[in-house]
Design a protein around this motif. Structure first.
Motif, short mmCIF file in Angstrom:
data_model
loop_
_atom_site.label_atom_id
_atom_site.label_comp_id
_atom_site.label_asym_id
_atom_site.label_seq_id
_atom_site.Cartn_x
_atom_site.Cartn_y
_atom_site.Cartn_z
N PHE A 63 0.84 -1.21 0.00
CA PHE A 63 0.00 0.00 0.00
C PHE A 63 0.87 1.25 0.00
N LEU A 64 1.84 1.31 0.91
CA LEU A 64 2.67 2.53 1.03
C LEU A 64 3.50 2.76 -0.22
N LYS A 65 3.96 1.68 -0.84
CA LYS A 65 4.77 1.82 -2.07
C LYS A 65 3.92 2.41 -3.19
N ASN A 66 2.65 2.05 -3.21
CA ASN A 66 1.80 2.46 -4.33
C ASN A 66 1.06 3.78 -4.09
N LEU A 67 1.38 4.45 -2.97
CA LEU A 67 0.83 5.80 -2.79
C LEU A 67 1.45 6.70 -3.86
N PRO A 68 0.74 7.72 -4.31
CA PRO A 68 1.29 8.59 -5.34
C PRO A 68 2.66 9.15 -4.92
N SER A 69 3.57 9.24 -5.86
CA SER A 69 4.93 9.71 -5.52
C SER A 69 4.91 11.15 -5.03
N THR A 70 3.81 11.85 -5.30
CA THR A 70 3.70 13.25 -4.85
C THR A 70 3.30 13.34 -3.37
N ALA A 71 2.85 12.21 -2.81
CA ALA A 71 2.39 12.22 -1.41
C ALA A 71 3.57 12.56 -0.49
N SER A 72 3.36 13.49 0.41
CA SER A 72 4.44 13.88 1.33
C SER A 72 4.63 12.78 2.37
N GLN A 73 5.76 12.85 3.05
CA GLN A 73 6.02 11.82 4.07
C GLN A 73 5.02 11.93 5.21
N THR A 74 4.59 13.15 5.51
CA THR A 74 3.60 13.32 6.57
C THR A 74 2.28 12.66 6.17
N SER A 75 1.89 12.85 4.91
CA SER A 75 0.62 12.24 4.49
C SER A 75 0.74 10.72 4.41
N ARG A 76 1.94 10.21 4.08
CA ARG A 76 2.14 8.74 4.10
C ARG A 76 1.97 8.22 5.53
N ARG A 77 2.54 8.96 6.47
CA ARG A 77 2.49 8.49 7.87
C ARG A 77 1.09 8.60 8.45
N ARG A 78 0.26 9.45 7.83
CA ARG A 78 -1.13 9.55 8.31
C ARG A 78 -1.88 8.24 8.07
N TRP A 79 -1.38 7.41 7.16
CA TRP A 79 -2.06 6.16 6.82
C TRP A 79 -1.77 5.04 7.81
N ILE A 80 -0.79 5.22 8.68
CA ILE A 80 -0.30 4.07 9.46
C ILE A 80 -1.35 3.51 10.42
N VAL A 81 -1.97 4.37 11.21
CA VAL A 81 -2.99 3.87 12.15
C VAL A 81 -4.22 3.35 11.40
#
Lengths: 157, 135
Positions: A63-81
């Motif tokens: 899932f995290l690999k396939n997030l858009p490459s434009t997604a910021s690291q903060t927005s990626r980390r929002r997905w964890i919980v």
């Protein structure tokens, strides 16, 4: 906040990937051995834990690999919980359907969910990688698949 | 964001570990308050017959509970059962029978704190890596 800047030296990236691989291995193995040490009379408990850990690691990294490459690291980390909650929910679904033999076993559910939580603890280390295609991804997927397989074997052993 | 992740994941771990311990303890009946007569006893096979069978007891108050095999063996349909919460003996048809915690609970009491520590340690190591990378 970046774990490795895009201008990181290849050696630094390699070291970071190696550390991530160890992060995937050490807690998972330690926790599975803890189950075996104290609950060795019930291999299915360690099996459910290992399967939950492996499946969540694979699905989370994909899932995290396939997030858009434009997604910021903060927005990626929002997905964890939310990812962790989704994996726990999928555990409820599988335990209530395809893995329901005698009844919905709360202990099996808790064990596989603990595996999902442990896997989710590792996601921030991957979500902040500047290069999601690094060898850390492949290592995490392989380790996750091995845990899933081992968990399946232990669950029916 | 990371502190929220940390808090949530550690909390999930603690809740799930506590649920494991509670469920195993409840199957011994020791923490439960029970009073009534047994209306049904059902044994369902799991993956390992004789080892992880599920024993379901229904009391006439409608409560359906899963109990340990040793306790299920003491009960019969129609048995009058009575016990207070956290009492380690149960009265079955006027006869007092001692209750014991299962091997599962004993194992959980050691394993679950260790699993919580492993989760906390993993979160700590990941956070430290993120912090040192940011500096």
């Amino acid at each position: 906040m970046t774990e490795e800047p895009s201008h990181a030296h290849p050696n630094a990236t390699r070291d970071s990937d190696r550390r991530f691989t160890l992060l995937c291995l050490i807690p998972g193995i330690t926790a599975t051995l803890t189950f075996e040490l104290f609950l060795g009379h019930r291999h299915d408990y360690s099996g459910h834990f290992a399967a939950g850990y492996g499946a969540s690691l694979v699905a989370g990294l994909l899932f995290l690999k396939n997030l858009p490459s434009t997604a910021s690291q903060t927005s990626r980390r929002r997905w964890i919980v939310p990812l962790c909650v989704i994996f726990i929910g999928l555990g409820v679904l599988t335990e209530a359907t395809i893995f329901r033999i005698a009844c919905f076993d709360v202990v099996d559910f808790c064990n596989q969910s603990l595996g999902a939580v442990l896997a989710a603890c590792l996601f921030p280390a991957y979500a902040t990688k500047s290069n999601p295609n690094s060898s850390a991804f492949e290592a995490g997927i392989i380790i996750g698949a091995v845990f899933l397989g081992a968990g399946g074997v232990l669950a029916v052993a | 964001m990371q502190s929220l992740n940390t808090f949530a994941l550690v909390l999930f771990g603690i809740v799930l570990a506590a649920a494991n311990i509670w469920v195993c303890a409840a199957r011994s009946y020791i923490p439960m308050q029970v009073s009534g007569s047994v209306t049904s006893i059902e044994m369902r096979r799991e993956k390992h017959p004789g080892k992880d069978d599920v024993h379901l007891i229904r009391i006439d108050d409608g409560r359906l509970t899963q109990v340990d095999a040793t306790l299920a063996a003491e009960l019969q349909v129609g048995s009058a059962v009575d016990k207070a919460a956290w009492q380690s003996e149960i009265t079955i048809d006027g006869r007092t029978t001692p209750l014991a915690y299962s091997e599962d609970l004993t194992g959980m009491l050691y394993a679950m704190p260790c699993i919580c520590l492993i989760i906390a340690a993993t979160v700590f190591v990941v956070n430290r890596r993120l912090r040192s990378a940011a500096e």
